[in-house]
Write a protein that holds these residues in place. Structure first.
Motif, PDB file in Angstrom:
ATOM      1  N   ARG A 200       0.831  -1.203   0.000  1.00  0.00           N
ATOM      2  CA  ARG A 200       0.000   0.000   0.000  1.00  0.00           C
ATOM      3  C   ARG A 200       0.867   1.255   0.000  1.00  0.00           C
ATOM      4  NH1 ARG A 200      -5.343   1.491   1.878  1.00  0.00           N
ATOM      5  NH2 ARG A 200      -5.506   3.458   0.762  1.00  0.00           N
ATOM      6  N   ARG A 201       1.894   1.239   0.855  1.00  0.00           N
ATOM      7  CA  ARG A 201       2.785   2.399   0.933  1.00  0.00           C
ATOM      8  C   ARG A 201       3.487   2.634  -0.403  1.00  0.00           C
ATOM      9  NH1 ARG A 201       4.576   0.255   6.012  1.00  0.00           N
ATOM     10  NH2 ARG A 201       6.528  -0.402   5.061  1.00  0.00           N
ATOM     11  N   PHE A 202       3.881   1.518  -1.059  1.00  0.00           N
ATOM     12  CA  PHE A 202       4.586   1.676  -2.331  1.00  0.00           C
ATOM     13  C   PHE A 202       3.680   2.330  -3.365  1.00  0.00           C
ATOM     14  CE2 PHE A 202       5.720   0.192  -6.566  1.00  0.00           C
ATOM     15  CZ  PHE A 202       7.020   0.674  -6.639  1.00  0.00           C
ATOM     16  N   TRP A 203       2.451   1.791  -3.511  1.00  0.00           N
ATOM     17  CA  TRP A 203       1.592   2.300  -4.586  1.00  0.00           C
ATOM     18  C   TRP A 203       1.037   3.685  -4.299  1.00  0.00           C
ATOM     19  CZ3 TRP A 203       2.340   0.486  -9.048  1.00  0.00           C
ATOM     20  CH2 TRP A 203       2.695  -0.861  -9.222  1.00  0.00           C
ATOM     21  N   ASP A 204       0.768   3.990  -3.022  1.00  0.00           N
ATOM     22  CA  ASP A 204       0.117   5.265  -2.718  1.00  0.00           C
ATOM     23  C   ASP A 204       1.085   6.399  -2.423  1.00  0.00           C
ATOM     24  OD1 ASP A 204      -2.230   4.127  -3.177  1.00  0.00           O
ATOM     25  OD2 ASP A 204      -2.917   3.985  -1.101  1.00  0.00           O
ATOM     26  N   ILE A 205       2.308   6.078  -2.001  1.00  0.00           N
ATOM     27  CA  ILE A 205       3.236   7.160  -1.654  1.00  0.00           C
ATOM     28  C   ILE A 205       4.484   7.135  -2.524  1.00  0.00           C
ATOM     29  CG2 ILE A 205       4.678   8.122   0.164  1.00  0.00           C
ATOM     30  CD1 ILE A 205       2.602   7.033   2.136  1.00  0.00           C
ATOM     31  N   VAL A 206       5.189   6.005  -2.488  1.00  0.00           N
ATOM     32  CA  VAL A 206       6.481   5.952  -3.183  1.00  0.00           C
ATOM     33  C   VAL A 206       6.286   6.114  -4.690  1.00  0.00           C
ATOM     34  CG1 VAL A 206       8.466   4.498  -3.667  1.00  0.00           C
ATOM     35  CG2 VAL A 206       7.497   4.545  -1.375  1.00  0.00           C
ATOM     36  N   PHE A 207       5.345   5.369  -5.243  1.00  0.00           N
ATOM     37  CA  PHE A 207       5.196   5.366  -6.698  1.00  0.00           C
ATOM     38  C   PHE A 207       4.868   6.753  -7.261  1.00  0.00           C
ATOM     39  CE2 PHE A 207       3.336   4.098 -10.785  1.00  0.00           C
ATOM     40  CZ  PHE A 207       4.380   3.317 -11.249  1.00  0.00           C
ATOM     41  N   PRO A 208       3.866   7.467  -6.693  1.00  0.00           N
ATOM     42  CA  PRO A 208       3.595   8.821  -7.218  1.00  0.00           C
ATOM     43  C   PRO A 208       4.787   9.759  -7.057  1.00  0.00           C
ATOM     44  CG  PRO A 208       1.842   8.124  -5.751  1.00  0.00           C
ATOM     45  CD  PRO A 208       2.894   7.081  -5.660  1.00  0.00           C
ATOM     46  N   LEU A 209       5.495   9.662  -5.916  1.00  0.00           N
ATOM     47  CA  LEU A 209       6.625  10.566  -5.710  1.00  0.00           C
ATOM     48  C   LEU A 209       7.797  10.221  -6.629  1.00  0.00           C
ATOM     49  CD1 LEU A 209       6.625  11.004  -1.846  1.00  0.00           C
ATOM     50  CD2 LEU A 209       6.171  12.732  -3.574  1.00  0.00           C
ATOM     51  N   LEU A 210       7.801   8.991  -7.109  1.00  0.00           N
ATOM     52  CA  LEU A 210       8.882   8.562  -7.989  1.00  0.00           C
ATOM     53  C   LEU A 210       8.562   8.851  -9.449  1.00  0.00           C
ATOM     54  CD1 LEU A 210      11.522   7.174  -7.289  1.00  0.00           C
ATOM     55  CD2 LEU A 210      10.475   4.995  -7.869  1.00  0.00           C
ATOM     56  N   SER A 211       7.329   9.273  -9.720  1.00  0.00           N
ATOM     57  CA  SER A 211       6.927   9.395 -11.123  1.00  0.00           C
ATOM     58  C   SER A 211       7.760  10.394 -11.930  1.00  0.00           C
ATOM     59  CB  SER A 211       5.433   9.709 -11.230  1.00  0.00           C
ATOM     60  OG  SER A 211       5.173  10.952 -10.661  1.00  0.00           O
ATOM     61  N   PRO A 212       8.256  11.516 -11.342  1.00  0.00           N
ATOM     62  CA  PRO A 212       9.124  12.376 -12.163  1.00  0.00           C
ATOM     63  C   PRO A 212      10.365  11.640 -12.651  1.00  0.00           C
ATOM     64  CG  PRO A 212       8.454  13.524 -10.172  1.00  0.00           C
ATOM     65  CD  PRO A 212       8.001  12.108 -10.020  1.00  0.00           C
ATOM     66  N   THR A 213      11.010  10.889 -11.739  1.00  0.00           N
ATOM     67  CA  THR A 213      12.174  10.106 -12.128  1.00  0.00           C
ATOM     68  C   THR A 213      11.783   9.100 -13.214  1.00  0.00           C
ATOM     69  OG1 THR A 213      12.862  10.232  -9.837  1.00  0.00           O
ATOM     70  CG2 THR A 213      14.058   8.713 -11.235  1.00  0.00           C
ATOM     71  N   GLY A 214      10.636   8.458 -13.001  1.00  0.00           N
ATOM     72  CA  GLY A 214      10.179   7.456 -13.963  1.00  0.00           C
ATOM     73  C   GLY A 214       9.956   8.062 -15.334  1.00  0.00           C
TER      74      GLY A 214
END
Lengths: 293, 283
Positions: A200-214
């Motif tokens: 849950r933490r990965f999809w709701d917090i880490v993933f959106p915050l990582l999207s610029p890098t992605g």
């Protein structure tokens, strides 16, 4: 941004920019101009005769089904390279970000493929999957899969994708890891206190915050798949079998140097230039938003 | 770590170890192949563990080349060529881009922005896109089969100029003022103050550009016709195309190992500069 304090000299600055400007003019502007000029000429294959044909080379190209096959192939190829490469390196980066012990060791063990030349990467993967001596081809044969990239177009494409992903995985990994490490720990801890599990933490917090890098890596990977994979393809398949791995950048080389079709090759160069310019523009718009001076 | 879950930590290590093994596997097989004799490498399945011919194979490719009517050029010649090219490209890029960034940041002169944009657009077109006409220009200048032809067309680099520009913009103006008050000339300021301050940027850039220069493939392929100018990456690829008619996989793989070794060692031993260079140049 500009400097407030500068030096006053009349000739020195010209002298200092001269080497770079001269090289840029001679090896960059001059050939690029020639590419554009040649793209509107029809050259006689045997002599110096050439005549101005307006946009005939382009209309030939756009009417040529082989060109469209190459365009489609290039998109499929770069989508595969970007998707597999990003997914694999994101997985590794998330895991490396999690572990406390050994993180630096893993990093050291994952960064070196970047240093291997694409052409050499092609040779290595060609050895693993060689139909007569390749160990992986032999293993696949053992479980009933006939793997022969020299004959099968799809298998050739798959192999080129694997070699290309392997070569670029460390780059993606390093950027993902840096992105992950810049996410504030407090956010993740707060979510954990509220009862969110690791997924849950990965999809709701880490993933959106990582999207610029992605997103940045997506553009870089597409550019890499378009232009950086020439060596992999030349070492492994030379665009074959048939046209199965003849992506656009390889086709420019094939038609220009092997086929001696200068006009057609230059027209292809011009189209490729437009594609790079568009991609670079996207990349810069994005970087401008990200970097704060 | 937010919470301690031994199972998840164990799984993370497992995934990472699998990842390291998958990524290392092609190189391991290459190394193993380079330590056996020719006959062993032609029996399927090929061995998974090193054999006793390491020294012999490497000695042969280094000193005698592939031999038997194929490439007679010993690999040490191509390694030297690659080294000259990689060092030339890296040093050349650093040198010309640091002085042009200095000019663009520290001087006001007519056409300044014009120069800036002229450098900027080179960022957009990799060599691969304009190979045919660039080849024509180099041929017209008589630079085929020469080190200058291998190096000079590749050293114009917008990324390096931008990197130094960014760095110079972050250098405090007080330093420039102090230098001017003390009567230092611009070149003196550059040499005694700016250059020492740029050390880390230079090192990072140098590592990245060394790898870039070493791994060039298409460019040397086009402009060299004499074997004495072949780079090691070219030599490996050419030999791999002939491997079906002269199946010395052991020798080919020894060559591939030698072609990989220098840039991989640079990455391993200068990892900090490498990572920094990668992030800075976004290359």
């Amino acid at each position: 941004m500009e400097k407030r304090v500068t030096f006053n000299e009349r000739f020195l600055p010209y002298l200092l920019v001269a080497p770079q400007i001269i090289i840029t003019l001679v090896f960059f502007f001059w050939p690029s101009g020639q590419a554009i000029w040649q793209s509107v000429l029809l050259e006689d294959a045997f002599g110096g005769n050439s005549k101005f044909v307006w946009f005939d080379n382009f209309s030939h190209l756009l009417a040529d089904p082989a060109y469209f096959a190459s365009v489609r192939l290039t998109f499929v190829f770069s989508a595969l390279v970007a998707a597999i490469g990003l997914a694999f390196s994101l997985l590794l980066a998330v895991m490396a970000d999690r572990v406390i012990r050994g993180a630096t060791a893993y990093k050291a063990l994952l960064v070196w493929p970047y240093a291997v030349a694409p052409a050499v990467a092609g040779v290595l993967w060609g050895f693993l999957f060689n139909p007569s001596v390749g160990i992986v081809a032999w293993l696949l044969g053992g479980i009933g899969i006939e793997f022969n990239y020299v004959i099968s177009g799809n298998q050739a494409l798959l192999l080129v994708v694997m070699a290309a992903v392997w070569n670029h995985v460390s780059y993606n990994f390093l950027f993902f890891l840096a992105g992950l490490q810049s996410i504030p720990r407090s956010l993740i801890e707060a979510a954990a206190i509220d009862g969110a599990g690791p997924g849950r933490r990965f999809w709701d917090i880490v993933f959106p915050l990582l999207s610029p890098t992605g997103f940045f890596l997506l553009v870089i990977n597409i550019l890499y798949a378009f232009f950086g994979t020439f060596g992999v393809i030349d070492a492994l398949t030379k665009g074959g079998p048939g046209q199965a791995t003849n992506i656009l950048v390889y086709k420019v080389y094939n038609d220009g140097f092997r086929g001696q079709d200068l006009g057609g090759s230059s027209a292809q160069s011009v189209i490729l230039m437009l594609i790079v310019i568009a991609l670079t523009f996207v990349q810069f718009r994005f970087i401008e938003r990200r970097v704060h001076y | 770590m937010v919470e301690n879950r031994p199972i998840v930590t164990f799984l993370s290590h497992l995934v990472l170890i699998l990842g390291v093994l998958i990524i290392g596997f092609p190189v391991w097989m290459t190394f193993v192949a380079s330590t056996h004799d020719q006959a062993t490498m032609l029996r399927s399945p090929v061995p998974l563990l090193p054999g006793p011919y390491l020294f012999e194979n490497y000695r042969q490719v280094l000193v005698e080349g592939f031999g038997r009517g194929f490439s007679e050029t010993p690999i040490w010649v191509t390694l030297m060529n690659s080294m000259v090219m990689a060092l030339g490209v890296a040093l050349g890029k650093v040198a010309i881009s640091i002085i042009s960034a200095f000019a663009i940041v520290y001087f006001r002169f007519p056409l300044r922005m014009w120069f800036f944009w002229a450098i900027f657009v080179t960022l957009m077109l990799p060599v691969e896109v304009r190979i045919v006409p660039t080849y024509g220009v180099v041929a017209d200048l008589g630079m085929l089969d020469s080190y200058s032809g291998l190096i000079i067309p590749l050293i114009a680099s917008a990324t390096a100029t931008f990197l130094f520009r960014q760095f110079f913009l972050s250098v405090p103006d007080e330093l420039t003022e102090a230098a001017r008050v003390d009567g230092a000339s611009p070149l003196r300021f550059f040499w005694d103050i700016l250059l020492p301050m740029s050390r880390t940027s230079i090192a990072a850039l140098f590592v990245i550009q060394f790898i870039y220069g070493w791994n060039q493939y298409l460019w040397p392929l086009l402009i060299t016709t004499k074997e004495s100018f072949y780079t090691v990456v070219m030599a490996v690829t050419r030999q791999s195309n002939a491997v079906d008619s002269a199946p010395s996989w052991n020798l080919l793989m020894a060559m591939a190992m030698l072609a990989m070794l220098p840039p991989v060692l640079v990455v391993i031993f200068m990892q900090r500069q490498f990572v920094r260079g990668l992030v800075d140049t976004e290359k």
